[in-house]
Enzyme design. Sequence first.
Site, PDB file in Angstrom:
ATOM      1  N   CYS A  69       0.856  -1.183   0.000  1.00 17.09           N
ATOM      2  CA  CYS A  69       0.000   0.000   0.000  1.00 17.09           C
ATOM      3  C   CYS A  69       0.897   1.239   0.000  1.00 17.09           C
ATOM      4  O   CYS A  69       1.754   1.383   0.884  1.00 17.09           O
ATOM      5  CB  CYS A  69      -0.851  -0.024   1.270  1.00 17.09           C
ATOM      6  SG  CYS A  69      -1.822   1.468   1.505  1.00 17.09           S
ATOM      7  N   CYS A 192      -0.691   3.906  -6.486  1.00 17.27           N
ATOM      8  CA  CYS A 192      -1.673   3.392  -5.524  1.00 17.27           C
ATOM      9  C   CYS A 192      -1.955   1.991  -6.026  1.00 17.27           C
ATOM     10  O   CYS A 192      -2.225   1.799  -7.218  1.00 17.27           O
ATOM     11  CB  CYS A 192      -2.957   4.214  -5.539  1.00 17.27           C
ATOM     12  SG  CYS A 192      -4.318   3.398  -4.642  1.00 17.27           S
TER      13      CYS A 192
END
Length: 271
Positions: A69, A192
């Site tokens: 992440c 992302c």
Amino acid sequence: MIGLFDTGHGGLTIYQALAKHLPQRNFIYFGDHANAPYGTKPASEILELTKSAIEMLFNRGCPLVVLACNTATAVALRQLQQNWLPNSVHKNKRVLGIIVPTVEVATSTHDDASETLVVFGTQRTIESGVYEVEIHKRNPQAKVIPQTCAQLAGAIENGASEGELEQLVSEAVRECLQKTDGKAPQRALLGCTHFPIVEHLFKKHLPTSTQILSQGAAVADRLIDYLKRHPEFAQNENKQTDLFLTSGDALRVKADAKRFLGVFLPFEKCP
Ligand code: DGL
């Protein structure tokens, strides 16, 4: 066993690359779907949620956890590595992020050092400025265009329609092209881990000459190297079935993983 953590589905794009390049390793994936998205949360909350997720994976037998992440990496990694881990009962375990590995690969593979490189990310990742800092450390000539896509990860988590997702991607691309005066950036980094799920939409709206970099392949490349340098995390294990945990609704997460990634993953609710 390697732990992988993301706020939701996004980290599965990293998992897929790692499982392909490290087929002999066992993975536990944890998606904090109940709390996703993180990209618009305050930094203090991201820090606490990330720490709890890492502790859970450590306690499940992973001596090494990769934050799959960008938001957790940008906001929480350094603090957790410097202030928490060395003073905790887990001090012999390790947490790795995915931004430096991605940047290392991106900056070692450009054709033109003064290229324009657009980085799409969540609000917190882009605000942190970490991509620009890490890219410029390695290539001061690169022109980095940071582009926030504040709603995109949340829309993916909420199962938005293809049309809604396309609208968000096209807006982000339009904003980024305004910053380049319409010139095509040489490369785009989907910063992302949710965004490769809609890579086809980025491809559709970005100029055809813009090359999209794969974060999963970059992270796999750097992790293979890390494991060579840290044999303590590379013990021989018998390959077992990877474990998929969620803090959310396992049925829904399984259905969304099938929709977005085209594979069945046996998610279980994390007690
Ligand atoms: N997949 C994450 C990232 O790479 C987080 C998205 C979110 O929860 O906002 O940034």
